[in-house]
Design an enzyme around this catalytic site. Structure first.
Site, short mmCIF file in Angstrom:
data_model
loop_
_atom_site.label_atom_id
_atom_site.label_comp_id
_atom_site.label_asym_id
_atom_site.label_seq_id
_atom_site.Cartn_x
_atom_site.Cartn_y
_atom_site.Cartn_z
N THR A 1 0.83 -1.20 0.00
CA THR A 1 0.00 0.00 0.00
C THR A 1 0.87 1.25 0.00
OG1 THR A 1 -1.85 1.09 1.15
CG2 THR A 1 -0.14 0.14 2.52
N GLY A 2 0.24 2.39 -0.28
CA GLY A 2 0.90 3.68 -0.13
C GLY A 2 2.17 3.86 -0.94
N ILE A 3 3.15 4.50 -0.31
CA ILE A 3 4.42 4.80 -0.97
C ILE A 3 5.13 3.53 -1.42
CG2 ILE A 3 6.73 5.79 -0.61
CD1 ILE A 3 5.38 7.76 1.38
N SER B 1 11.19 10.80 7.66
CA SER B 1 10.14 11.81 7.66
C SER B 1 10.72 13.12 8.16
CB SER B 1 8.98 11.38 8.57
OG SER B 1 8.13 12.48 8.86
N TYR C 1 7.24 8.75 17.60
CA TYR C 1 7.35 8.62 16.15
C TYR C 1 8.55 9.42 15.65
CZ TYR C 1 6.11 9.12 11.19
OH TYR C 1 6.13 9.12 9.81
#
Length: 378
Positions: A24-26, A149, A174
């Site tokens: 999924t996603g990136i 991130s 995170y």
């Protein structure tokens, strides 16, 4: 303003790539791009059913039948070891390792006793990469791409409480794990100097992906106050948080067992003067009266501020396909073959925070990660 795209047309024929969290996603978009370039792509995923569905879609879109799935649960170090052993037995080379899988979740502990986000976002990939180093070196020039991130700039490695056992807040935990990705990339690059294996840390951008699926369970009630954020997918479905007033319902049946003695305590004190006159304090409910006429001048702007702010924020959120571009750029761009250990965003080198370039902290984190994953004793 659209984010930059990877412009490389390089072919990956006869190359092998592993992408974690590729269902999924990136991760899905990265895997699809690599498959389109002709690579043999292995989708390393925890959920085997979703991985198979992703594989089928990638094969259909790219025409590349050489796309495989293999179970990998980063929340289990034994699963990481099993995946790495299986890969080394079945594959003769590994040209690209994309450590993409990530998690943003409430406090929980893995079967290995570590904080879930720390293990899934950092420790699992740390162990996986180290176990595959011989194969990467054998296939050099090869690359390791760690998806981090921008949150890394707000993180701090808390060596005294690395598992957040003393106190826990989701975003700092995170941010710590994402900072660990950048420091790991930096130290890994130093240790691999001269081997032909290069490393890259990537900030993909503010991307609308499945990582946000963990949010409702953590902050769901707070998100109901942000009405506009619900419409980010254009569903037209809106939600509302309502205070119905102070209402006599069954919810109050729990009160006696919780605070009953406090409520009965006042009763004998009321008649201390023996007058027979008793007093009562009353909350009439949330009532529309003239008392609220003061609110607009005091707080009104704050109540209206959130709606346009979040609409604006979501207007700048990019798609997983756009967010995958910097990851793909670091995985395939030939001009990057002489670069290693750097941090990238929007298909270009960026300077992270000073905390992300502290070599002493990077070495200390490496040694702690070795100990936590059992590498130092193997």
């Amino acid at each position: 303003m659209a984010p930059r795209r990877c412009l490389s047309k390089v072919s990956l024929q006869d190359k092998t790539a592993v992408v974690t969290g590729a269902n999924t996603g990136i991760g899905f978009e990265v895997a699809k791009d690599l498959a389109r370039r002709g690579a043999r792509v292995i989708l390393a995923c925890r959920n085997e059913a979703r991985a198979e569905a992703a594989r089928a879609e990638i094969v259909k879109d790219t025409g590349n039948e050489n796309v495989m799935t293999s179970k990998l649960d980063l929340a289990s170090l034994s699963s990481v070891r099993e995946f790495a052993q299986r890969l080394k037995e079945e594959e003769s080379r590994l040209d690209i390792l994309v450590n993409n899988a990530g998690m943003f979740t409430e406090k929980s502990t893995t079967e290995d006793g570590f904080d879930m986000m720390l293990q899934v976002n950092h420790l699992g990939h740390f162990l996986l990469t180290n176990l595959l180093l011989d194969l990467l070196k054998k296939s050099a020039p090869s690359r390791v791409v760690n998806v981090s991130s921008e949150a890394c700039n707000h993180g701090r490695i808390n060596f005294e409480d690395i598992n957040a056992e003393k106190s826990y807040d989701a975003f700092p935990a995170y941010a710590q794990s994402k900072l660990a990705n950048v420091l790991f990339t930096r130290e890994l690059s130093r240790r691999l100097e001269g081997t032909g294996v290069t490393t890259y840390a990537v900030h993909p951008g503010f991307v609308k992906t499945d990582i946000w699926r963990y949010i409702p369970g953590m902050y769901g009630w707070k998100f109901t106050l942000m009405k506009s954020i619900i419409n980010i997918c254009g569903t037209g479905v809106t939600t509302y948080a309502v205070h119905p007033g102070f209402v006599k319902t069954d919810i109050w049946r729990y009160i006696p067992g919780m605070y009953g003695w406090k409520f009965t305590l006042m009763k004998p004190n009321i008649n201390i003067c023996g007058t027979g006159v008793t007093t009562y304090a009353v909350h009439p409910g949330f009532v529309k009266t003239d008392i609220w006429r003061y609110i607009p001048g005091m707080y009104g702007w704050k109540f209206t501020l959130m709606k346009p702010m979040f609409r604006l924020m979501m207007a700048f959120a990019i798609t997983p396909e756009q967010g995958a571009q910097t990851v793909i750029h670091c995985a395939v761009e030939e001009a990057l073959s002489s670069e290693s250990g750097l941090y990238y965003s929007d298909c270009d080198v960026k300077q992270p925070s000073q905390k992300a370039t502290d070599d002493a902290v990077a070495r200390q984190l490496w040694e702690m990660s070795e100990s936590m994953t059992g590498l130092s004793s193997s």
